[in-house]
Design a protein around this motif. Structure first.
Motif, PDB file in Angstrom:
ATOM      1  N   ALA A  24       0.835  -1.210   0.000  1.00  0.00           N
ATOM      2  CA  ALA A  24       0.000   0.000   0.000  1.00  0.00           C
ATOM      3  C   ALA A  24       0.864   1.253   0.000  1.00  0.00           C
ATOM      4  CB  ALA A  24      -0.929  -0.014   1.211  1.00  0.00           C
ATOM      5  N   LEU A  25       1.918   1.253   0.791  1.00  0.00           N
ATOM      6  CA  LEU A  25       2.817   2.407   0.815  1.00  0.00           C
ATOM      7  C   LEU A  25       3.560   2.563  -0.510  1.00  0.00           C
ATOM      8  CD1 LEU A  25       4.249   2.133   4.433  1.00  0.00           C
ATOM      9  CD2 LEU A  25       2.565   3.768   3.568  1.00  0.00           C
ATOM     10  N   PHE A  26       3.975   1.450  -1.120  1.00  0.00           N
ATOM     11  CA  PHE A  26       4.640   1.525  -2.412  1.00  0.00           C
ATOM     12  C   PHE A  26       3.686   2.015  -3.499  1.00  0.00           C
ATOM     13  CE2 PHE A  26       7.840  -1.724  -0.837  1.00  0.00           C
ATOM     14  CZ  PHE A  26       8.844  -0.776  -0.719  1.00  0.00           C
ATOM     15  N   THR A  27       2.417   1.649  -3.424  1.00  0.00           N
ATOM     16  CA  THR A  27       1.444   2.126  -4.403  1.00  0.00           C
ATOM     17  C   THR A  27       1.276   3.632  -4.303  1.00  0.00           C
ATOM     18  OG1 THR A  27       0.283   0.010  -4.328  1.00  0.00           O
ATOM     19  CG2 THR A  27      -0.936   1.888  -5.207  1.00  0.00           C
ATOM     20  N   VAL A  28       1.137   4.128  -3.082  1.00  0.00           N
ATOM     21  CA  VAL A  28       1.012   5.575  -2.884  1.00  0.00           C
ATOM     22  C   VAL A  28       2.284   6.285  -3.335  1.00  0.00           C
ATOM     23  CG1 VAL A  28       0.776   7.363  -1.124  1.00  0.00           C
ATOM     24  CG2 VAL A  28      -0.691   5.364  -1.054  1.00  0.00           C
ATOM     25  N   ALA A  29       3.442   5.717  -2.997  1.00  0.00           N
ATOM     26  CA  ALA A  29       4.713   6.328  -3.398  1.00  0.00           C
ATOM     27  C   ALA A  29       4.871   6.343  -4.915  1.00  0.00           C
ATOM     28  CB  ALA A  29       5.879   5.581  -2.753  1.00  0.00           C
ATOM     29  N   ALA A  30       4.451   5.278  -5.593  1.00  0.00           N
ATOM     30  CA  ALA A  30       4.568   5.232  -7.052  1.00  0.00           C
ATOM     31  C   ALA A  30       3.652   6.256  -7.715  1.00  0.00           C
ATOM     32  CB  ALA A  30       4.244   3.829  -7.562  1.00  0.00           C
TER      33      ALA A  30
END
Length: 113
Positions: A24-30
């Motif tokens: 979830a954090l990687f999705t937001v960061a991407a």
């Protein structure tokens, strides 16, 4: 007589309770990295086909959403998610560099100067 013990279903290996937090954090960061990279690039008003290669970083981040089935899978998901977020951040600047280099080389070989 001995009584037959009740059948107990085999233990189901459940993923870690917070396995979804890193993807979830990687999705937001991407998403934020892609938006920031695209908005800070000089090709802001480029044609829509320039946004097509963002599918590769998003595919890397999407691959990180597979729940881990073994300890190595968790590391794989974190590496894929991090690489996708980093690629989304750098793609617009890399595309700008490639387009400017291509234009400069074309100009130089066409006898522009």
């Amino acid at each position: 007589m001995n009584a037959t013990p009740p059948l107990v279903p085999p233990a189901v290996r459940r993923p870690a309770p917070q396995w979804w937090l890193a993807p979830a954090l990687f999705t937001v960061a991407a998403v934020l990295g892609g938006v920031w990279g695209y908005r800070s690039s000089p090709i802001l008003h480029g044609t829509p086909w320039l946004a097509l290669p963002y599918a590769v970083p998003l595919a890397l981040v999407a691959a990180s959403w597979r729940p881990p089935s073994r300890p190595g899978a968790r590391t794989r998901g974190m590496v894929l998610g991090g690489a996708g977020a980093f690629a989304a951040l750098l793609y617009a600047h890399l595309a700008t560099f490639v387009l400017y280099t291509t234009a400069l080389l074309s100009w130089a070989f066409q006898g522009g100067g």
